[in-house]
Design an enzyme around this catalytic site. Structure first.
Site: not given
Length: 180
Positions: A62, A72, A131, A169
Site C-alpha cells: 500500500h 512512516k 505505524y 489486496d
C-alpha cells in the site's frame, strides 16, 4: 541507537539501544531528534496506526499518492513480520527495487520508510504492528501494488495457499500498471 541504510534511498533500519536488567527491558522506541539526524531532514508524525494480524496475514503493498503521500516509521509491538518496501520514486536510483526485513518484538527494530514507497508485511506470528505517519490517511489517495507481481519478484517465504489476504489486496494492480 544504530541506524543502517538499506538498498532503498532514504529507507533506514533503526535499532534502539536496549537497557536490560532484573526488572525487564527499556529502550527508546522513537526519538525525534535522533531520527531527524539519521534521515537528514525533519519529520513530523501526525497519525499513529496499529493493526493486529493473525499469522499468515499479508497486508499490502500500500501507499498514498500525491500530496497525501506518507513517510512512516513502522515497528512490531508483539509478534513478528516480514516487512517489505518498494521504491516508487521514478527519480530515485533505487526505483522499482524492494527491501525486506524481519521486524519483531524480539529484535525491537524499526523501519523508516520515506514518502514515495509502497509498504506491506506478512505476519509470521500473531502480531501487533504500529505505524507512525507524517501525513493523514486519505481514502481517495490510497493505492497499491499486487503483492505477487512477477516484475518485483518478492519472496515472501510463505506459499500463497497459506496467506490470508483481503479481496482488496488480491485485486491490486501490477507495478507496470501504476500511473505515477
Amino acid at each position: 541507537m544504530k541506524v543502517t541504510k538499506t538498498n532503498l534511498e532514504g529507507c533506514v533500519v533503526i535499532e534502539p539501544t536496549i537497557y536490560e536488567d532484573e526488572r525487564g527491558v527499556f529502550f527508546e522506541a522513537y526519538k525525534k531528534e535522533s531520527l531527524d539526524e539519521a534521515i537528514g531532514y525533519k519529520v513530523n508524525f501526525v497519525q499513529s496506526n496499529q493493526s493486529i494480524s493473525k499469522k499468515g496475514t499479508l497486508r499490502g503493498l500500500h501507499f498514498q499518492e500525491g500530496k497525501h503521500a506518507q513517510a512512516k516509521l513502522v515497528s512490531v509491538v508483539k509478534g513478528k513480520v516480514l516487512d517489505v518496501v518498494v521504491d516508487l520514486r521514478k527519480d530515485s536510483i533505487s526505483y522499482g527495487k524492494y527491501f525486506k526485513i524481519e521486524l519483531s518484538e524480539a529484535n525491537k527494530k524499526s523501519l523508516f520508510i520515506p514518502k514515495g514507497m509502497a509498504h506491506g508485511f506478512l505476519a509470521l506470528k500473531e502480531t501487533i504492528f504500529t505505524y507512525q505517519c507524517d501525513n493523514y490517511y486519505n481514502k481517495e489517495a490510497e493505492r497499491g501494488i499486487l503483492y505477487c507481481d512477477n516484475k518485483l519478484n518478492i519472496d515472501w517465504n510463505l506459499p500463497v495457499s497459506k496467506m490470508i489476504l483481503s479481496l482488496k489486496d488480491k485485486g491490486l494492480p501490477l507495478f507496470s500498471e501504476l500511473d505515477l
